[in-house]
Design an enzyme around this catalytic site. Sequence first.
Site, PDB file in Angstrom:
ATOM      1  N   ARG A 155      41.067  37.253  22.915  1.00 50.27           N
ATOM      2  CA  ARG A 155      40.983  38.673  22.483  1.00 50.27           C
ATOM      3  C   ARG A 155      42.249  39.124  21.953  1.00 50.27           C
ATOM      4  O   ARG A 155      42.442  39.868  21.000  1.00 50.27           O
ATOM      5  CB  ARG A 155      40.494  39.309  23.320  1.00 50.27           C
ATOM      6  CG  ARG A 155      40.001  41.097  23.093  1.00 50.27           C
ATOM      7  CD  ARG A 155      39.871  41.498  24.082  1.00 50.27           C
ATOM      8  NE  ARG A 155      41.198  41.787  25.307  1.00 50.27           N
ATOM      9  CZ  ARG A 155      41.137  42.109  26.464  1.00 50.27           C
ATOM     10  NH1 ARG A 155      40.052  42.832  26.948  1.00 50.27           N
ATOM     11  NH2 ARG A 155      42.201  42.176  27.241  1.00 50.27           N
ATOM     12  N   ARG A 188      54.719  36.481  21.159  1.00 55.79           N
ATOM     13  CA  ARG A 188      54.298  35.554  21.877  1.00 55.79           C
ATOM     14  C   ARG A 188      53.020  34.828  21.616  1.00 55.79           C
ATOM     15  O   ARG A 188      52.242  35.513  20.914  1.00 55.79           O
ATOM     16  CB  ARG A 188      54.333  35.758  23.640  1.00 55.79           C
ATOM     17  CG  ARG A 188      54.121  37.254  23.759  1.00 55.79           C
ATOM     18  CD  ARG A 188      54.106  37.540  25.307  1.00 55.79           C
ATOM     19  NE  ARG A 188      53.151  38.627  25.188  1.00 55.79           N
ATOM     20  CZ  ARG A 188      52.873  39.453  26.221  1.00 55.79           C
ATOM     21  NH1 ARG A 188      53.720  39.143  27.203  1.00 55.79           N
ATOM     22  NH2 ARG A 188      52.136  40.413  26.242  1.00 55.79           N
ATOM     23  N   PHE A 224      32.040  43.744  42.242  1.00 53.87           N
ATOM     24  CA  PHE A 224      33.579  43.758  42.104  1.00 53.87           C
ATOM     25  C   PHE A 224      33.848  42.385  41.199  1.00 53.87           C
ATOM     26  O   PHE A 224      34.562  42.260  40.314  1.00 53.87           O
ATOM     27  CB  PHE A 224      34.301  43.870  43.323  1.00 53.87           C
ATOM     28  CG  PHE A 224      35.681  43.276  43.064  1.00 53.87           C
ATOM     29  CD1 PHE A 224      36.739  44.241  42.842  1.00 53.87           C
ATOM     30  CD2 PHE A 224      36.031  41.900  43.616  1.00 53.87           C
ATOM     31  CE1 PHE A 224      38.022  43.846  42.408  1.00 53.87           C
ATOM     32  CE2 PHE A 224      37.409  41.725  43.501  1.00 53.87           C
ATOM     33  CZ  PHE A 224      38.387  42.517  42.952  1.00 53.87           C
ATOM     34  N   TYR A 251      48.889  27.298  32.867  1.00 54.60           N
ATOM     35  CA  TYR A 251      49.275  28.579  32.931  1.00 54.60           C
ATOM     36  C   TYR A 251      48.161  29.659  33.491  1.00 54.60           C
ATOM     37  O   TYR A 251      48.509  30.605  34.193  1.00 54.60           O
ATOM     38  CB  TYR A 251      49.428  28.932  31.319  1.00 54.60           C
ATOM     39  CG  TYR A 251      49.932  30.205  31.160  1.00 54.60           C
ATOM     40  CD1 TYR A 251      51.188  30.923  31.591  1.00 54.60           C
ATOM     41  CD2 TYR A 251      48.900  31.474  30.773  1.00 54.60           C
ATOM     42  CE1 TYR A 251      51.723  32.151  31.657  1.00 54.60           C
ATOM     43  CE2 TYR A 251      49.462  32.574  30.527  1.00 54.60           C
ATOM     44  CZ  TYR A 251      50.613  33.156  31.068  1.00 54.60           C
ATOM     45  OH  TYR A 251      50.878  34.605  30.870  1.00 54.60           O
TER      46      TYR A 251
HETATM   47  C1  IN0 Z   1      41.423  40.677  38.738  1.00 55.07           C
HETATM   48  C2  IN0 Z   1      39.951  40.345  38.347  1.00 55.07           C
HETATM   49  C3  IN0 Z   1      38.906  39.742  39.312  1.00 55.07           C
HETATM   50  C4  IN0 Z   1      38.363  40.580  39.753  1.00 55.07           C
HETATM   51  C5  IN0 Z   1      37.121  39.947  40.489  1.00 55.07           C
HETATM   52  C6  IN0 Z   1      37.157  38.801  40.765  1.00 55.07           C
HETATM   53  C7  IN0 Z   1      37.996  37.908  40.113  1.00 55.07           C
HETATM   54  C8  IN0 Z   1      38.103  36.473  40.645  1.00 55.07           C
HETATM   55  C9  IN0 Z   1      38.944  35.601  40.128  1.00 55.07           C
HETATM   56  C10 IN0 Z   1      39.914  36.005  39.271  1.00 55.07           C
HETATM   57  C11 IN0 Z   1      40.022  37.691  38.818  1.00 55.07           C
HETATM   58  C12 IN0 Z   1      39.097  38.340  39.568  1.00 55.07           C
HETATM   59  O1  IN0 Z   1      39.422  41.279  37.270  1.00 55.07           O
HETATM   60  C13 IN0 Z   1      40.451  42.239  36.560  1.00 55.07           C
HETATM   61  C14 IN0 Z   1      39.377  42.929  35.600  1.00 55.07           C
HETATM   62  C15 IN0 Z   1      40.286  43.857  35.056  1.00 55.07           C
HETATM   63  O2  IN0 Z   1      41.278  44.601  35.337  1.00 55.07           O
HETATM   64  N1  IN0 Z   1      39.878  44.641  33.881  1.00 55.07           N
HETATM   65  C16 IN0 Z   1      40.385  45.543  33.186  1.00 55.07           C
HETATM   66  C17 IN0 Z   1      40.078  45.302  31.522  1.00 55.07           C
HETATM   67  C18 IN0 Z   1      40.919  44.642  30.959  1.00 55.07           C
HETATM   68  O3  IN0 Z   1      40.438  44.535  29.529  1.00 55.07           O
HETATM   69  O4  IN0 Z   1      41.996  44.516  31.182  1.00 55.07           O
HETATM   70  C19 IN0 Z   1      40.198  46.743  33.210  1.00 55.07           C
HETATM   71  O5  IN0 Z   1      41.136  47.821  33.052  1.00 55.07           O
HETATM   72  O6  IN0 Z   1      39.158  47.269  33.799  1.00 55.07           O
HETATM   73  C20 IN0 Z   1      41.394  41.378  35.884  1.00 55.07           C
HETATM   74  O7  IN0 Z   1      41.259  41.111  34.724  1.00 55.07           O
HETATM   75  N2  IN0 Z   1      42.351  40.731  36.644  1.00 55.07           N
HETATM   76  C21 IN0 Z   1      42.574  40.943  38.129  1.00 55.07           C
HETATM   77  C22 IN0 Z   1      43.854  41.345  38.604  1.00 55.07           C
HETATM   78  C23 IN0 Z   1      43.821  41.312  39.881  1.00 55.07           C
HETATM   79  C24 IN0 Z   1      42.531  41.208  40.633  1.00 55.07           C
HETATM   80 CL1  IN0 Z   1      42.760  41.591  42.185  1.00 55.07          CL
HETATM   81  C25 IN0 Z   1      41.539  40.796  40.405  1.00 55.07           C
HETATM   82  C26 IN0 Z   1      43.363  40.122  35.738  1.00 55.07           C
HETATM   83  C27 IN0 Z   1      43.414  38.452  35.616  1.00 55.07           C
HETATM   84  C28 IN0 Z   1      44.506  38.201  34.961  1.00 55.07           C
HETATM   85  C29 IN0 Z   1      42.389  38.244  34.703  1.00 55.07           C
HETATM   86  C30 IN0 Z   1      43.501  37.924  36.915  1.00 55.07           C
END
Ligand code: IN0
Length: 448
Positions: A224, A234, A294, A177
């Site tokens: 969390r 869910r 990043f 998942y």
């Molecule tokens: C992310 C990821 C992310 C960033 C950098 C490298 C990565 C490598 C592998 C996978 C994911 C990676 O980072 C974000 C961070 C984020 O959105 N933080 C939130 C905080 C929060 O509590 O939600 C914020 O508002 O600051 C992330 O969580 N995801 C994400 C989504 C798209 C991209 Cl392009 C990068 C979501 C997830 C589900 C963890 C992949």
Amino acid sequence: MSLSKILELLEHPLELKAAFQLKYFRRSNVATPSSSSEKVCYELLKLTSRSFAAVIMELVDELQKPIMVFYLVLRALDTIEDDMTISNDVKVPLLKDFHNNLKKTDWTFNGNGPNEKDRVVLTKFDQILSVYHSLKPEYQDIIKKITREMGAGMAKYAEDQDFNLNGVKTIKEYDLYCHYVAGLVGEGLTKLIVAAKFGNPSLKDRLVLSESMGLFLQKTNIIRDYKEDLDDGRTFWPQEIWGKYAKNLSDFEKLENLDSGLFCVSELVLNALGEVKNSLIYLSMVYDHSAFNFCAIPQVMAIATLAEVFENPLVFKKNVKIRKGTTCQLILDARTYKGVLDIFSHYLRVIHHKCPVSDPNYLEISLKCGELEQFLEELNPDPEHLPQGVKPSQTEDYLNAQKKMEGDQSLEEVIEKETAAANSAFVLFGISLAAIAFLTYVSLFHTH
Ligand code: IN0
């Protein structure tokens, strides 16, 4: 900012300084939008993720637009998957075909429920498409391929009644998942970073590393978000783990089950720590400083969050978050690879020390923390810890880490200057505040 948040910051002066430094001293290279659709995308980005938007905006030009578009496309997909007001007959084909929308220029979607937080990403999707089509074809292909795979994965889960009713059963299913919602994101980002020549090309052949980056973030979110997800009907905690501690997942909400709940969190944290080693290796292979930031910021936030949820009864009452000031400090400290290693070392110790001997996972947690401490030492050996004349073993991971730290040296100097300037300004600022407070006091209370 609320009064309680301000007081929280005042209680932690170092974090207050970090917030100050971040706000007034960081040289940022924020791009100016060159078209109206780009401007809309920036707005959408800020709307969906406040803090993360800033990190995306600061990416080097070559990666800034591709990653912004990738993030928004994934957010759009997520907003469809999440929306319980959309029936499966509409949702499933929408998810499966979503990548085909990327071939169009004018596609938008207005079928989200009125309360869906990010519905505007879909109502303005044509603006995202316009920027998407301005990207290099190579970047477009990467984004499209991941969108197709993720949409297919999400459709599979939407159709899976057993999953919808009972959640994730085995740890293997849990990993799968997480692969669909986060591992694939890591794969896409890796391909974008390598295509832009900002990372070690071998990252593309070692997708287990980016998989761990994604899984570490998603597993942390899942631990969390226990309460919020449960309230939404869910659950993503795997039964193979929680089943050892309770009959029903909702049992942990009851105070009498607090101990077993905390033991369960320990095992989930232990499971998540399984991703740390690969994530640290991955980070050593990202060369560009902005791309490194990043990637590193979400990882350090995740390890800090794991330390926060560990042994924390509040997990069963609300979503436990790290303090805003801690976030600022982490963002500043995670600018260099050495800084990231130190942050991980710190929070691993916090977890290790928090773990009570009575916890059934005590032994394994100790072993895992010890193993990771040793790995951190392998990447960045303390010369004092090595017997005289003995050189560190030249493993591939060690060499990558050393190369990364050498590349950070010029940055280190800039950071030092910035920190010194911020410190002086902060002290001056503090003295001025104290002087104003004093003069106000004198003029109010000592007038005749
Ligand atoms: C992310 C990821 C992310 C960033 C950098 C490298 C990565 C490598 C592998 C996978 C994911 C990676 O980072 C974000 C961070 C984020 O959105 N933080 C939130 C905080 C929060 O509590 O939600 C914020 O508002 O600051 C992330 O969580 N995801 C994400 C989504 C798209 C991209 Cl392009 C990068 C979501 C997830 C589900 C963890 C992949």
